[in-house]
Design an enzyme around this catalytic site. Structure first.
Site, mmCIF file in Angstrom:
data_model
loop_
_atom_site.group_PDB
_atom_site.id
_atom_site.type_symbol
_atom_site.label_atom_id
_atom_site.label_comp_id
_atom_site.label_asym_id
_atom_site.label_seq_id
_atom_site.Cartn_x
_atom_site.Cartn_y
_atom_site.Cartn_z
ATOM 1 C CB CYS A 122 -0.988 -0.027 1.153
ATOM 2 S SG CYS A 122 -2.355 1.160 0.942
ATOM 3 C CG HIS A 217 -3.680 -3.152 3.325
ATOM 4 N ND1 HIS A 217 -2.695 -2.806 4.216
ATOM 5 C CD2 HIS A 217 -4.129 -1.990 2.788
ATOM 6 C CE1 HIS A 217 -2.551 -1.490 4.241
ATOM 7 N NE2 HIS A 217 -3.401 -0.970 3.371
ATOM 8 C CD GLU A 219 -1.673 -5.942 5.664
ATOM 9 O OE1 GLU A 219 -1.811 -4.746 5.983
ATOM 10 O OE2 GLU A 219 -1.239 -6.302 4.548
#
Length: 252
Positions: A122, A217, A219
């Site tokens: 990001c 993202h 994660e």
């Protein structure tokens, strides 16, 4: 039997005005991000993003990063627009910190010279693009046009690093950003786009060392999505290799 040491993955901290159970301002990283590196077999190390405000600290930053085996540049607030030559600051720009910018930009510049694998997420992608002379759109146009709190499909370039490590040419991306790449940085190639044309991944085909930057993202969903976890697995896999053996940026 002694197990091999986990490769050390440096993750610059993000400044936070408050944090649960702490009496002071904090330096933090998202738990989901740290756990994704741990699942991949890495030792996630949050580091203080110190650099003199307003300008880099090449010698100090390089020496600090040299002890690590890989770098992960995480998401965060916006880069100061003057970092990529913008004459004015859009009203939507938020959480700018000159010290944070100086360190992240220097880390992006130093990683290839140090032979360190780099995964940028990001804001991290925007940092790398800026460090290599690129520019950003400061705002995507407000509510309904930005990519905040959005999951959407992203097309990956066949044969690219991002397609190889995720094992697919189309992925569902969890996004939170209101800025995106305008002019591409020197030596970078776009290897993923959203349906609206937004740049979602960049790579450096001719650069030395393993490198990948994504605008989303991973994660957020990596704990239950093998394709997203694959990004962290690839970073740690590259970090395990002796530096002298790390070659040109290519799919593992």
């Amino acid at each position: 039997m002694i197990r091999p040491a986990r490769p050390l993955i440096a993750i610059p901290a993000r400044y936070s005005a408050t944090a649960s159970a702490l009496r002071h301002a904090a330096e933090v990283n998202a738990r989901a991000l740290v756990e994704a590196v741990w699942r991949a077999g890495g030792e996630p190390v949050t580091i203080h993003p110190y650099a003199p405000a307003g300008h880099g600290d090449p010698v100090g930053t390089a020496a600090r990063l040299a002890r690590f085996d890989g770098i992960l540049l995480p998401g965060g607030g916006d880069l100061a627009p003057h970092r990529y030559g913008a004459g004015r600051t859009h009203e939507a720009v938020y959480d700018v910190d000159d010290e944070q910018d100086a360190f992240d930009l220097e880390a992006a510049r130093q990683a290839p010279a140090l032979g360190l694998p780099l995964l940028a997420i990001c804001r991290g992608l925007q940092v790398v693009n800026t460090a290599l002379g690129g520019t950003l759109h400061q705002d995507m146009g407000g509510p309904g046009r930005d990519h905040r709190h959005v999951r959407h499909p992203v097309r990956l370039t066949p044969g690219s690093t991002v397609a190889a490590v995720t094992g697919t040419d189309k992925i569902e991306a969890s996004c939170y950003h209101h800025q995106h790449v305008d002019r591409l940085g020197e030596g970078l190639a776009v290897t993923a786009r959203a349906a609206d044309g937004t740049v979602e991944a960049v790579e450096a085909p001719a650069a030395g060392g393993w490198f990948l930057a994504v605008q989303w993202h991973p994660e957020d969903t990596a704990a239950h999505d093998a394709a997203q976890q694959g990004l962290f697995d690839a970073l740690v896999r590259a970090a395990r290799e002796p530096r002298r053996a790390r070659g040109r940026c290519s799919p593992p």
